[in-house]
Design a protein around this motif. Structure first.
Motif, PDB file in Angstrom:
ATOM      1  N   LYS A   1       0.974  10.019   3.086  1.00  0.00           N
ATOM      2  CA  LYS A   1      -0.127   9.924   3.988  1.00  0.00           C
ATOM      3  C   LYS A   1      -1.074   8.992   3.521  1.00  0.00           C
ATOM      4  N   TYR A   2      -1.405   8.759   2.438  1.00  0.00           N
ATOM      5  CA  TYR A   2      -2.563   7.693   1.776  1.00  0.00           C
ATOM      6  C   TYR A   2      -1.570   7.059   0.719  1.00  0.00           C
ATOM      7  N   SER A   3      -2.337   5.817   0.330  1.00  0.00           N
ATOM      8  CA  SER A   3      -1.636   4.815  -0.660  1.00  0.00           C
ATOM      9  C   SER A   3      -1.318   5.551  -2.093  1.00  0.00           C
ATOM     10  N   GLY A   4      -0.221   6.175  -2.202  1.00  0.00           N
ATOM     11  CA  GLY A   4       0.100   6.682  -3.712  1.00  0.00           C
ATOM     12  C   GLY A   4       0.249   8.355  -3.243  1.00  0.00           C
TER      13      GLY A   4
ATOM     14  N   ARG B   1     -34.746  13.425  15.259  1.00  0.00           N
ATOM     15  CA  ARG B   1     -34.890  14.586  16.154  1.00  0.00           C
ATOM     16  C   ARG B   1     -34.802  14.571  17.503  1.00  0.00           C
ATOM     17  N   PHE B   2     -34.901  13.404  18.217  1.00  0.00           N
ATOM     18  CA  PHE B   2     -34.662  13.208  19.795  1.00  0.00           C
ATOM     19  C   PHE B   2     -33.461  12.725  20.081  1.00  0.00           C
ATOM     20  N   GLY B   3     -32.507  13.086  19.223  1.00  0.00           N
ATOM     21  CA  GLY B   3     -30.982  12.584  19.860  1.00  0.00           C
ATOM     22  C   GLY B   3     -30.525  11.613  18.689  1.00  0.00           C
ATOM     23  N   PHE B   4     -29.582  10.939  19.224  1.00  0.00           N
ATOM     24  CA  PHE B   4     -28.667  10.241  18.275  1.00  0.00           C
ATOM     25  C   PHE B   4     -29.402   8.512  18.371  1.00  0.00           C
ATOM     26  N   LEU B   5     -29.101   8.195  16.793  1.00  0.00           N
ATOM     27  CA  LEU B   5     -29.403   6.732  16.952  1.00  0.00           C
ATOM     28  C   LEU B   5     -28.649   6.100  15.907  1.00  0.00           C
ATOM     29  N   ARG B   6     -28.211   4.977  16.363  1.00  0.00           N
ATOM     30  CA  ARG B   6     -27.280   4.361  15.468  1.00  0.00           C
ATOM     31  C   ARG B   6     -28.020   3.996  14.030  1.00  0.00           C
ATOM     32  N   GLY B   7     -27.284   4.286  13.120  1.00  0.00           N
ATOM     33  CA  GLY B   7     -27.749   4.290  11.793  1.00  0.00           C
ATOM     34  C   GLY B   7     -26.895   3.056  11.152  1.00  0.00           C
ATOM     35  N   ASP B   8     -27.214   2.817   9.699  1.00  0.00           N
ATOM     36  CA  ASP B   8     -26.583   1.579   8.949  1.00  0.00           C
ATOM     37  C   ASP B   8     -25.565   2.350   7.732  1.00  0.00           C
ATOM     38  N   THR B   9     -25.640   3.455   7.725  1.00  0.00           N
ATOM     39  CA  THR B   9     -24.880   4.148   6.582  1.00  0.00           C
ATOM     40  C   THR B   9     -23.407   3.710   6.906  1.00  0.00           C
ATOM     41  N   PHE B  10     -22.819   3.849   5.599  1.00  0.00           N
ATOM     42  CA  PHE B  10     -21.434   3.278   5.531  1.00  0.00           C
ATOM     43  C   PHE B  10     -20.776   4.453   5.182  1.00  0.00           C
ATOM     44  N   TYR B  11     -19.626   4.671   5.717  1.00  0.00           N
ATOM     45  CA  TYR B  11     -18.472   5.683   5.427  1.00  0.00           C
ATOM     46  C   TYR B  11     -17.332   5.241   5.871  1.00  0.00           C
ATOM     47  N   THR B  12     -16.328   5.737   4.880  1.00  0.00           N
ATOM     48  CA  THR B  12     -15.074   5.402   5.148  1.00  0.00           C
ATOM     49  C   THR B  12     -14.298   6.450   5.581  1.00  0.00           C
ATOM     50  N   SER B  13     -13.887   6.955   6.912  1.00  0.00           N
ATOM     51  CA  SER B  13     -13.345   8.062   7.279  1.00  0.00           C
ATOM     52  C   SER B  13     -11.969   8.516   6.568  1.00  0.00           C
ATOM     53  N   LYS B  14     -12.016   9.852   6.437  1.00  0.00           N
ATOM     54  CA  LYS B  14     -10.689  10.317   5.919  1.00  0.00           C
ATOM     55  C   LYS B  14      -9.586  10.044   6.693  1.00  0.00           C
ATOM     56  N   GLU B  15      -9.665  10.277   7.903  1.00  0.00           N
ATOM     57  CA  GLU B  15      -8.446   9.893   8.870  1.00  0.00           C
ATOM     58  C   GLU B  15      -8.148   8.323   8.694  1.00  0.00           C
ATOM     59  N   LEU B  16      -9.068   7.838   8.758  1.00  0.00           N
ATOM     60  CA  LEU B  16      -8.763   6.073   8.796  1.00  0.00           C
ATOM     61  C   LEU B  16      -8.564   5.782   7.170  1.00  0.00           C
ATOM     62  N   CYS B  17      -8.653   6.682   6.316  1.00  0.00           N
ATOM     63  CA  CYS B  17      -7.850   6.128   5.260  1.00  0.00           C
ATOM     64  C   CYS B  17      -6.439   6.247   5.079  1.00  0.00           C
ATOM     65  N   GLU B  18      -5.833   6.708   5.829  1.00  0.00           N
ATOM     66  CA  GLU B  18      -4.246   6.902   6.047  1.00  0.00           C
ATOM     67  C   GLU B  18      -3.876   5.570   5.933  1.00  0.00           C
ATOM     68  N   VAL B  19      -2.515   5.483   5.404  1.00  0.00           N
ATOM     69  CA  VAL B  19      -2.020   4.329   5.145  1.00  0.00           C
ATOM     70  C   VAL B  19      -1.564   3.244   6.431  1.00  0.00           C
TER      71      VAL B  19
ATOM     72  N   ALA C   1       0.587  -1.231  -0.022  1.00  0.00           N
ATOM     73  CA  ALA C   1       0.118  -0.063  -0.015  1.00  0.00           C
ATOM     74  C   ALA C   1       0.709   1.246  -0.146  1.00  0.00           C
ATOM     75  N   ARG C   2       2.036   1.090   0.747  1.00  0.00           N
ATOM     76  CA  ARG C   2       2.995   2.399   0.643  1.00  0.00           C
ATOM     77  C   ARG C   2       3.760   2.360  -0.704  1.00  0.00           C
ATOM     78  N   GLY C   3       3.531   1.420  -1.394  1.00  0.00           N
ATOM     79  CA  GLY C   3       4.552   1.463  -2.785  1.00  0.00           C
ATOM     80  C   GLY C   3       5.688   0.689  -2.761  1.00  0.00           C
ATOM     81  N   GLY C   4       6.122  -0.054  -1.738  1.00  0.00           N
ATOM     82  CA  GLY C   4       7.198  -0.856  -1.739  1.00  0.00           C
ATOM     83  C   GLY C   4       8.319  -0.211  -2.154  1.00  0.00           C
TER      84      GLY C   4
END
Ligand code: ATP
Length: 786
Positions: free
Chosen positions: A647-650, A745-763, A632-635
């Motif tokens: 920071k990221y791959s490539g 509306r009444f607070g936070f609820l766990r949902g099932d949306t998917f996302y890949t966080s920017k910070e966690l994309c770091e290699v 991932a770091r390009g060997g």
């Protein structure tokens, strides 16, 4: 070297001339060679004046060489006098100095009681005419591999640094051709940032060698990014290059096995069809610097000049080796051919020398010569045994054109599935690779200027109409070239019938050279073996071809497969291996409580994971975390390009290489991503240095490892992984997904949306996941040991 100098001293040679800039080496050599001579005095003179040989203090009084000679001249009757003259070019041109030196030389010859030796150290080998008959040239030979090895060990001792003994042979080979001074310089740079010497610092050596090239008029160090996978078609050539590269990279082993050192290849054929591209890509494949020999600059005006230039160029290349020597348009050198077809004397001599060098060479300079027109080639040039192989590069076949379109579209972040590639290939009969690239470039430019959001097949077909193929523009010349090629039966660079391997033969696997590095999750260097790695995350097309189902949440053939557990990924690997006739890596024994895993080794053994050596596996598998981070770091390629710490791959710019998502977190709305919280077709973002796509972002990737409470992968760490039934956590890398909460509306609820966080994309970021869990964020990428 010491022996040579002693030989000259014993022969009472009055003047010894040495072409070097390594003064330290000369001092040492003189000291050692005169060790046993009694009553000796060593004097030194430099451009600035006389200096003390031991302390190097400059004399305030003696500034001219003539005066100095006059002062010490008569001492030759009493003592053994050695005068070292270093780089005093101006002084050495003065007639009174030459006359004095001549007088000393004559006296030394005629009077056995007179002992005065002059050692001239200069950056040229041009001995003044007046002194020629008294002078011997001392060649400074570079150290052999064994000498360099012991030099490095000694250096390590003196500086108290650790030396990777497994690497020492490879480091020594890379340092060959450098003087002691240059080697010192490289070793000092290697230990500057860390306290050890290892081959992972090869880029420092290449940079130092680049300095030597800069001094050469006919050689040029070429910066290249091209990879073997950037070449569409030419499968026969690519396969051959891959084989030669394997030998080249493991030369010691290959030689003791009885394999010859690869010499080089001649690529002849049509213009714009990928010859230069292949030359550049082979440098990456061979993992060696690329030097281009400019034939135009080599051919001098004066008698003997061309030969001299050729000799110097070959010698310089040898001193840089291991390297690739690319001789572009080699036919230019045969321009001195007379009407009757015979070569002129210059050409004959020039190429006589080159061919002898090529045939006899035992060094690690791999020659890639390219030519369009071979009509002027002397027949012996094409004779077998000169080059290892000669390939004919023709206009691409329809199948090859398909691949070339795909490559150039992908390079510009277009999805090949959005186009009717077969239609495009059919419409470009007679087009060369460069023409096809031009079509893609022109179409994109037009679309951009006209504010079009995307391009389609029709746009490209319009582009084709606007660009005349090279075979039309140069029809006469091409005809003549074709006739010329027909005369000689040269092997085709394409593979007959089949231009490209299909998916099930895995054209998407890329060779990744192993190496050593300090992974982000460990404090010491670790070694990775050679691998083949899939360019893409496993797509749904790949998955369905093998598993005949599709568990993914977002559907699409080129989308990465997700919703697969770690065990599912292992099963896929095994089935794919079986499909390709390879021994599956994993043995999964189904158990009521939990599956039990063992690993197949090539020697027939089946071992528990704590004993596995992945180098000894044959089939497809998941990468270990150590392997994942390496590619991932390009060997090795990224190490050489100095982008290994991106920071990221490539890239350091996430948008260039990654699909990442929006994030709604408990306390704030954090990021705006580009993925719209869904997966995207693989291969649309920029690839990393190795040509691997999506290592940051899109789906996260299962790795093989599990890790201990200190966060160190068991397998990367190479400590024994004691098989533990309760240990069910596996590493995922490359854009770890976070749980997403939707704001209601009444607070936070766990949902099932998917996302890949920017910070966690770091290699360097890592996460772990239960190996049996499935999620729409986890997919995987396959690798294979080679
Ligand atoms: P010449 O004999 O005129 O020097 P060449 O055979 O060396 O031509 P290249 O310089 O390698 O041709 O090709 C020019 C460009 O065309 C390459 O940089 C590449 O972008 C594209 N190209 C040519 N052939 C191919 C190919 N087979 N696959 C992908 N791209 C290609």
């Amino acid at each position: 070297m010491k022996i040579n100098l002693q030989k000259y001293l014993r022969a009472r040679r009055p003047i010894i001339w040495c072409n070097t800039s390594d003064y330290k080496e000369i001092d040492d050599l003189l000291k050692i060679s005169t060790e046993e001579i009694n009553d000796k005095v060593i004097y030194e003179f430099r451009a600035l004046g006389a200096v003390d040989f031991e302390t190097k203090e400059i004399s305030e009084e003696v500034k001219s060489l003539y005066n100095f000679l006059d002062i010490i001249y008569s001492e030759g009757y009493e003592n053994n006098i050695f005068l070292l003259v270093k780089n005093a070019k101006d002084e050495m041109e003065k007639s009174e100095v030459l006359a004095y030196l001549k007088k000393i030389a004559e006296l030394r010859y005629s009077n056995p009681n007179y002992n005065f030796t002059v050692l001239v150290v200069s950056d040229s080998n041009s001995v003044p005419k007046e002194l020629e008959k008294f002078t011997s040239i001392l060649e400074i030979e570079n150290m052999s591999q064994e000498e360099i090895e012991s030099y490095i060990l000694n250096f390590g001792k003196i500086h108290g640094v650790k030396i990777d003994t497994e690497d020492i042979g490879e480091i020594a080979i890379s340092l060959k051709g450098l003087s002691k001074l240059e080697i010192d310089h490289v070793l000092n740079m290697m230990i500057e940032s860390k306290k050890n010497i290892s081959i992972s610092d090869r880029n420092i050596i290449i940079r130092e060698k680049g300095q030597i090239i800069k001094k050469s008029a006919v050689l040029e160090l070429i910066d290249f990014k091209e990879k073997i996978t950037d070449i569409g078609g030419l499968e026969g050539l690519k396969e051959w290059l891959e084989e030669s590269a394997k030998v080249f990279r493991k030369l010691d082993e290959a030689k003791s096995y009885g394999v010859d050192t690869p010499k080089g290849v001649l690529l002849v054929g049509m213009p714009g069809c990928g010859k230069s591209l292949a030359a550049k890509a082979s440098a990456r494949l061979f993992n060696a610097p690329l030097l281009r020999l400019d034939i135009g600059r080599l051919l001098g005006k004066y008698v003997g000049e061309s030969e001299h230039n050729m000799r110097v160029a070959l010698k310089t290349a040898e001193s840089i080796s291991p390297c690739i020597l690319w001789i572009d348009e080699i036919e230019k050198a045969f321009s001195g051919i007379d009407q009757s077809g015979g070569a002129s004397d210059i050409t004959k001599r020039l190429f006589g020398h080159f061919l002898t060098w090529l045939q006899e060479k035992e060094n690690t300079v791999f020659v890639v010569a390219t030519a369009n027109d071979i009509s002027t080639f002397p027949p012996e040039f094409l004779r077998k045994g000169r080059f290892d192989e000669i390939f004919f590069v023709d206009f691409p076949t329809e199948e090859e054109r398909e691949r070339i379109f795909e490559i150039h579209l992908e390079r510009r972040h277009k999805n090949r599935n959005d186009f009717d590639i077969s239609k495009l290939a059919k419409a470009t009969d007679g087009y060369c690779g460069a023409d096809i690239e031009e079509v893609v470039k022109l179409t994109l430019k037009k679309a951009f200027v006209n504010d079009k959001e995307q391009i389609d097949t029709e746009n490209l077909l319009d582009g084709i109409k606007e660009i005349d193929s090279l075979s039309t523009i140069l029809s006469d010349k091409i005809e003549t070239l074709k006739k010329g090629f027909k005369k000689f039966k040269i092997k085709s660079a394409s593979k007959n019938g089949k231009g490209q391997k299909n998916l099930s033969e895995n054209k998407d696997m890329i060779f990744v050279q192993g190496g050593k590095y300090i992974p982000s999750f460990f404090e010491e260097e670790r070694e990775v073996g050679n691998l083949e790695v899939c360019k893409y995350q496993t797509t749904q097309d790949m998955w369905m071809e093998v598993m005949e189902n599709n568990p993914s949440n977002w559907k699409g053939g080129r989308l990465p497969v997700e919703n697969v557990s770690w065990w599912d990924a292992l099963e896929f690997c095994n089935k794919l291996s079986e499909k390709h006739g390879l021994q599956p890596v994993y043995v999964i024994e189904e158990n009521e409580e939990r599956n039990i895993l063992k690993i197949n080794q090539k020697n027939g053994e089946t071992v528990y994971p704590n004993l596995v050596d992945f180098k000894k596996t044959e089939g497809y598998r998941l990468p270990t975390e150590l392997e994942w981070e390496w590619f991932a770091r390009g060997g090795e390629v990224a190490i050489q390009d100095r982008t290994f710490n991106s920071k990221y791959s490539g890239s350091d710019n996430i948008d260039e290489v990654s699909w990442y998502g929006d994030c709604l977190e408990i306390d704030s709305i954090l990021e705006r991503g580009n993925s719209k919280n869904m997966t995207h077709s693989v291969g649309l973002k920029k690839a990393n240095e190795l040509g691997l796509y999506d290592c940051s972002g899109n789906v996260q990737e299962w790795c093989y490892d599990t890790y201990d409470s200190n966060g160190v992968s068991y397998l990367s760490n190479k400590t024994a992984y004691i098989y533990d039934e309760n240990n069910e956590e596996r590493i995922v890398r490359g854009g770890c997904a976070k749980e997403v909460r939707k704001k209601l509306r009444f607070g936070f609820l766990r949902g099932d949306t998917f996302y890949t966080s920017k910070e966690l994309c770091e290699v360097s970021k890592r996460e772990m996941k239960n190996e049996s869990s499935i999620s729409r964020s986890a997919g995987f990428r396959i690798v294979k040991s080679v």
